[in-house]
Design an enzyme around this catalytic site. Structure first.
Site: not given
Ligand code: NAD
Length: 429
Positions: A30, A35, A86, A152, A249, A252, A260, A263
């Protein structure tokens, strides 16, 4: 196998530890010296259940090392995973600066064949760009392959997700490289989907955008439920049992956040725009999500009339439970709005810390109960399981007024009312 991970963030550290667990020899680099220093000592810079144990285990086993000597790391490892951030540009597009920097560094240190795998979330077509950056900076006429292998995992269950993924997506145009990656992942039982690098990249954005769409959709239905005096949880349950839809998902609340979904939705909209495609469904998903914290604030203002000098206890700072990540957390948005309305805010989160710009405006308490004493209202922003176990009957007597706004619909409305609370959820009275 000898594997190099570039970027010791949430994804890079977890991926490195999973490969170490599979018996590979992993080096992680890195640009952030602190870190790397911490990781060498077994200190994780973020909260992720179970990951610290794996870190200690594989520092001891020698399967993982954290290095600052980037040139040596590139030279020693034939397989390189890029896991850099990113983030979002101002216009919503994906910022590929870190990716470009990492690619050019690989290129300028490439003296023999390597397989470079992009794990970061990147727009369709980026692997071609990475190829170009490497090609342009390499000094020797050596060959290399660039593959796409999007990640994922979810923060909060990263270890489980990485060990037991639903699928492994591999974008590759080289059969030998594909076979090597399949060998690397041997031990992980998941279907391997091999496709083109661009398709692999698009799969990641499409998956995240679809999940975000489910959340915004149920949030709009919840607003309708409020008007119709119907409990959105009953609706979500009835809908989610349809196997074509599924129950996940469909909770409510105050909307999605984190590093994630927000963006990735915007980056996919940007890709569509650049290709003259109308993806207005996602623009609406984004707009609904932007409004959702404000919807709860409106309920608070309607109930309390004025927020001036009112003490509000906010439970939860992280964008979801089981993580200390506060990036794009709806909780922060609500806290800032409460402050600008003149409220006095005390917050609690079991692991997340207040960002610098809120430190002198908000008090962070060590326990939820402390934050709730003398409060005019409680506002639940993160569904930490602990908040279910609070002694609600006891705390009712310690509050100035027993009002709970549940931004995650995590408490039982009927039970809270039977205790004597005024309770308001989202689509859930
Ligand atoms: P992060 O910000 O936590 O980590 C990125 C790391 O890369 C940082 O430590 C940074 O210092 C390092 N870095 C930047 N440039 C570098 C360089 N040139 N050389 C070496 N290191 C460099 O990011 P993250 O959350 O781990 O996400 C990484 C990528 O994975 C993103 O594209 C993200 O969208 C994607 N992703 C994230 C998650 C998640 O839950 N966090 C899940 C799936 C996919």
């Amino acid at each position: 196998m000898n594997v190099l991970i570039i970027g010791a963030g949430y994804v890079g550290t977890t991926t490195g530890l999973i490969f170490a667990e599979l018996g590979h020899s992993v080096t992680v680099i890195d640009v952030d010296q602190k870190k790397i220093n911490d990781l060498q000592k077994g200190i994780l810079f973020f909260y992720e259940p179970g990951l610290d144990t794996l870190l200690t285990k594989h520092i001891a086993s020698g399967n993982i090392t954290f290095e600052m000597d980037h040139q040596k790391a590139i030279k020693d490892n034939p397989l390189i995973f890029i896991c850099v951030g990113t983030p979002q540009n101002q216009d919503g597009s994906a910022n590929l600066d870190f990716l470009r920097e990492a690619s050019e560094f690989i290129g300028s240190n490439l003296y023999e064949y390597k397989i470079i795998v992009i794990k970061s979330t990147v727009p369709a077509g980026t692997s071609k760009q990475v190829k170009g950056w490497i090609e342009y900076t390499k000094k020797d006429p050596v060959s290399f392959d660039v593959l796409s292998n999007p990640e994922f995992l979810r923060e909060g269950s990263a270890l489980h997700d990485a060990l037991y993924p639903d699928r492994i997506i591999l974008g590759s145009e080289n059969d030998q490289a594909t076979a090597l990656l399949q060998e690397l992942y041997k031990g992980i039982k998941a279907p391997f989907i091999v496709t083109s690098p661009s398709a692999a990249e698009l799969i990641k954005y499409t998956a995240n955008s679809f999940l975000a769409t489910k959340i915004s959709f149920i949030n709009e239905i919840a607003i309708l439920c409020d008007k119709l005096h119907i409990n959105v949880q009953d609706v979500a349950k009835g809908v989610g049992l349809d196997i074509r839809i599924g129950p996940l998902f469909l909770d409510a609340g105050i909307g999605y956040g984190g590093s994630c979904f927000p963006k990735d939705v915007l980056a996919l909209i940007d890709t569509a725009k650049k290709n003259n495609v109308d993806l207005s469904i996602l623009e609406k998903v984004h707009a609904v999500n932007e409004n959702q914290p404000g919807y709860l604030l409106k309920k608070i203002k309607t109930r309390l009339i004025s927020l001036s000098a009112k003490k509000i206890a906010v439970l939860g700072l992280s964008f979801k439970a089981q993580t200390d990540d506060i990036r794009q957390s709806p909780s922060l948005k609500i806290i800032k709005d409460l402050i600008s309305e003149g409220a006095m805010v005390e917050i609690h989160d079991p692991v997340a810390k207040l960002p610098g710009d809120l430190m002198d405006k908000v008090f962070q308490k060590a326990s939820a109960e402390e934050a709730m004493i003398n409060a005019d209202a409680i506002l639940i922003c993160t569904d930490w399981p602990h908040y279910k176990k609070i002694d609600w009957p006891d705390l009712k007597n310690k509050m100035k007024s027993p009002i709970v706004f549940d931004g995650r619909n995590m408490l039982d409305a009927a039970e809270m009312k039977s205790i004597g609370y005024i309770y308001e959820g989202i689509g859930c009275e």
